[in-house]
Design a protein around this motif. Structure first.
Motif, PDB file in Angstrom:
ATOM      1  N   ASN A  43       0.492  -1.428  -0.045  1.00 52.41           N
ATOM      2  CA  ASN A  43      -0.094  -0.376   0.423  1.00 52.41           C
ATOM      3  C   ASN A  43       1.065   1.285  -0.211  1.00 52.41           C
ATOM      4  O   ASN A  43       0.508   2.651  -0.384  1.00 52.41           O
ATOM      5  CB  ASN A  43      -0.808  -0.140   1.090  1.00 52.41           C
ATOM      6  CG  ASN A  43      -1.800  -1.334   1.476  1.00 52.41           C
ATOM      7  OD1 ASN A  43      -2.134  -1.565  -0.077  1.00 52.41           O
ATOM      8  ND2 ASN A  43      -2.511  -1.421   2.089  1.00 52.41           N
ATOM      9  N   SER A  44       2.020   1.441   0.498  1.00 50.60           N
ATOM     10  CA  SER A  44       3.278   2.395   0.207  1.00 50.60           C
ATOM     11  C   SER A  44       4.743   2.041  -0.014  1.00 50.60           C
ATOM     12  O   SER A  44       4.619   0.414  -0.693  1.00 50.60           O
ATOM     13  CB  SER A  44       2.913   2.575   1.747  1.00 50.60           C
ATOM     14  OG  SER A  44       3.900   1.693   2.387  1.00 50.60           O
ATOM     15  N   THR A  45       4.969   2.932  -0.986  1.00 46.81           N
ATOM     16  CA  THR A  45       6.345   3.056  -1.542  1.00 46.81           C
ATOM     17  C   THR A  45       6.945   4.358  -1.031  1.00 46.81           C
ATOM     18  O   THR A  45       6.307   5.430  -0.271  1.00 46.81           O
ATOM     19  CB  THR A  45       6.024   2.872  -2.579  1.00 46.81           C
ATOM     20  OG1 THR A  45       7.374   2.787  -3.884  1.00 46.81           O
ATOM     21  CG2 THR A  45       5.316   4.322  -3.515  1.00 46.81           C
ATOM     22  N   LEU A  46       7.957   4.610  -1.504  1.00 44.68           N
ATOM     23  CA  LEU A  46       8.921   5.927  -1.700  1.00 44.68           C
ATOM     24  C   LEU A  46       8.337   6.660  -2.982  1.00 44.68           C
ATOM     25  O   LEU A  46       9.121   6.271  -3.476  1.00 44.68           O
ATOM     26  CB  LEU A  46      10.192   5.046  -0.990  1.00 44.68           C
ATOM     27  CG  LEU A  46      10.827   4.716   0.382  1.00 44.68           C
ATOM     28  CD1 LEU A  46      11.902   4.586   0.724  1.00 44.68           C
ATOM     29  CD2 LEU A  46      10.213   6.258   0.779  1.00 44.68           C
ATOM     30  N   ARG A  51      13.377   8.546  -1.649  1.00 44.90           N
ATOM     31  CA  ARG A  51      14.340   7.581  -1.805  1.00 44.90           C
ATOM     32  C   ARG A  51      15.289   8.838  -2.523  1.00 44.90           C
ATOM     33  O   ARG A  51      16.916   8.400  -1.694  1.00 44.90           O
ATOM     34  CB  ARG A  51      13.925   7.093  -3.338  1.00 44.90           C
ATOM     35  CG  ARG A  51      14.930   6.098  -3.940  1.00 44.90           C
ATOM     36  CD  ARG A  51      14.335   5.253  -5.366  1.00 44.90           C
ATOM     37  NE  ARG A  51      13.586   4.791  -4.985  1.00 44.90           N
ATOM     38  CZ  ARG A  51      12.066   5.307  -5.131  1.00 44.90           C
ATOM     39  NH1 ARG A  51      12.244   5.302  -6.409  1.00 44.90           N
ATOM     40  NH2 ARG A  51      10.763   4.095  -5.504  1.00 44.90           N
ATOM     41  N   GLN A  52      15.905   9.469  -2.359  1.00 47.48           N
ATOM     42  CA  GLN A  52      17.489  10.381  -3.302  1.00 47.48           C
ATOM     43  C   GLN A  52      17.567  10.444  -1.494  1.00 47.48           C
ATOM     44  O   GLN A  52      18.196  10.433  -1.425  1.00 47.48           O
ATOM     45  CB  GLN A  52      16.959  11.297  -3.802  1.00 47.48           C
ATOM     46  CG  GLN A  52      16.831  11.038  -5.517  1.00 47.48           C
ATOM     47  CD  GLN A  52      16.175  12.171  -6.241  1.00 47.48           C
ATOM     48  OE1 GLN A  52      15.879  13.536  -6.203  1.00 47.48           O
ATOM     49  NE2 GLN A  52      16.402  12.293  -7.815  1.00 47.48           N
ATOM     50  N   LEU A  53      16.658  11.540  -0.566  1.00 47.06           N
ATOM     51  CA  LEU A  53      17.265  11.873   0.356  1.00 47.06           C
ATOM     52  C   LEU A  53      17.326  10.807   0.840  1.00 47.06           C
ATOM     53  O   LEU A  53      18.599  10.712   2.491  1.00 47.06           O
ATOM     54  CB  LEU A  53      15.669  12.563   1.044  1.00 47.06           C
ATOM     55  CG  LEU A  53      15.536  13.824   0.552  1.00 47.06           C
ATOM     56  CD1 LEU A  53      14.322  14.005   1.069  1.00 47.06           C
ATOM     57  CD2 LEU A  53      16.739  14.757   1.094  1.00 47.06           C
ATOM     58  N   GLN A  54      17.064   9.733   1.359  1.00 43.83           N
ATOM     59  CA  GLN A  54      17.048   8.315   2.317  1.00 43.83           C
ATOM     60  C   GLN A  54      18.846   7.708   1.754  1.00 43.83           C
ATOM     61  O   GLN A  54      19.239   7.645   2.298  1.00 43.83           O
ATOM     62  CB  GLN A  54      15.846   7.454   2.141  1.00 43.83           C
ATOM     63  CG  GLN A  54      16.514   6.254   3.021  1.00 43.83           C
ATOM     64  CD  GLN A  54      15.379   5.178   2.792  1.00 43.83           C
ATOM     65  OE1 GLN A  54      14.709   5.049   1.738  1.00 43.83           O
ATOM     66  NE2 GLN A  54      15.294   4.609   3.544  1.00 43.83           N
ATOM     67  N   PHE A  55      19.011   7.881   0.115  1.00 44.38           N
ATOM     68  CA  PHE A  55      20.112   7.816  -0.582  1.00 44.38           C
ATOM     69  C   PHE A  55      21.548   8.633   0.323  1.00 44.38           C
ATOM     70  O   PHE A  55      22.315   8.481   0.258  1.00 44.38           O
ATOM     71  CB  PHE A  55      19.743   7.996  -1.827  1.00 44.38           C
ATOM     72  CG  PHE A  55      21.920   7.947  -2.638  1.00 44.38           C
ATOM     73  CD1 PHE A  55      22.626   5.878  -2.525  1.00 44.38           C
ATOM     74  CD2 PHE A  55      22.154   8.608  -2.508  1.00 44.38           C
ATOM     75  CE1 PHE A  55      23.273   6.008  -3.331  1.00 44.38           C
ATOM     76  CE2 PHE A  55      23.631   8.567  -3.953  1.00 44.38           C
ATOM     77  CZ  PHE A  55      24.020   6.774  -3.460  1.00 44.38           C
ATOM     78  N   GLN A  56      21.255  10.121  -0.049  1.00 43.14           N
ATOM     79  CA  GLN A  56      21.866  10.969   0.152  1.00 43.14           C
ATOM     80  C   GLN A  56      22.334  11.121   2.230  1.00 43.14           C
ATOM     81  O   GLN A  56      23.899  10.447   2.851  1.00 43.14           O
ATOM     82  CB  GLN A  56      21.770  11.805  -0.083  1.00 43.14           C
ATOM     83  CG  GLN A  56      21.629  12.771  -1.222  1.00 43.14           C
ATOM     84  CD  GLN A  56      21.034  14.028  -1.396  1.00 43.14           C
ATOM     85  OE1 GLN A  56      20.511  14.654  -0.562  1.00 43.14           O
ATOM     86  NE2 GLN A  56      21.024  14.033  -2.964  1.00 43.14           N
ATOM     87  N   GLU A  57      21.004  10.604   2.855  1.00 46.04           N
ATOM     88  CA  GLU A  57      21.304  10.138   4.012  1.00 46.04           C
ATOM     89  C   GLU A  57      22.545   9.064   4.322  1.00 46.04           C
ATOM     90  O   GLU A  57      23.270   9.493   5.083  1.00 46.04           O
ATOM     91  CB  GLU A  57      20.763  10.186   5.038  1.00 46.04           C
ATOM     92  CG  GLU A  57      20.109  11.273   5.686  1.00 46.04           C
ATOM     93  CD  GLU A  57      18.154  11.561   5.343  1.00 46.04           C
ATOM     94  OE1 GLU A  57      17.752  10.154   5.902  1.00 46.04           O
ATOM     95  OE2 GLU A  57      17.820  12.392   6.083  1.00 46.04           O
ATOM     96  N   ALA A  58      22.656   8.264   3.273  1.00 46.85           N
ATOM     97  CA  ALA A  58      23.702   6.749   4.252  1.00 46.85           C
ATOM     98  C   ALA A  58      24.189   7.078   2.858  1.00 46.85           C
ATOM     99  O   ALA A  58      25.370   6.220   3.949  1.00 46.85           O
ATOM    100  CB  ALA A  58      22.102   5.467   3.253  1.00 46.85           C
TER     101      ALA A  58
END
Length: 126
Positions: A43-46, A51-58
């Motif tokens: 029911n949910s996705t990014l 997705r870009q913010l999560q990649f940059q934080e990681a």
């Protein structure tokens, strides 16, 4: 017709909307992929921004952990990773040099009797 098989019109133009699990923005997923996601119970996705913010934080966290591990300034030295290819290259070089050396050494010697061809080759009798 796509690939000789008729495509139903409702699947070709259907767009499924799922919500972003991080910010709640609606994410539109077209066609079969959206149909499969919706049918599987997801029911949910990014969204692309999350997705870009999560990649940059990681990536930033990964770089920070690398900096902490190599605080003495040896960041560029990865000895275990370079040791195996260097050893393989050294072994290959030794094999090539050894085969050339053995080839020249054997060609410098006089031909042995078993290597020399007979002066006259006897013809088979009929």
């Amino acid at each position: 017709m796509a690939g000789g098989k008729p495509v139903p019109a409702f699947l070709a133009k259907t767009v499924f909307t799922l919500t972003c699990r991080s910010c709640g923005t609606p994410v539109e997923i077209p066609g079969r992929f959206g149909f499969k996601l919706k049918g599987s119970g997801i029911n949910s996705t990014l969204c692309s921004r999350c997705r870009q913010l999560q990649f940059q934080e990681a990536r930033a966290n990964d770089l920070a952990s690398v900096d902490e591990q190599h605080s003495d300034g040896h960041l560029g030295q990865s000895t275990p990773r370079r040791l195996l290819p260097t050893a393989a290259l050294a072994v290959a070089l030794l094999l090539v040099i050894g085969s050339i050396w053995l080839g020249r050494r054997s060609s410098d010697q006089e031909p042995r009797p078993q290597d020399a061809a007979p002066a006259v080759i006897p013809l088979p009798s009929r």
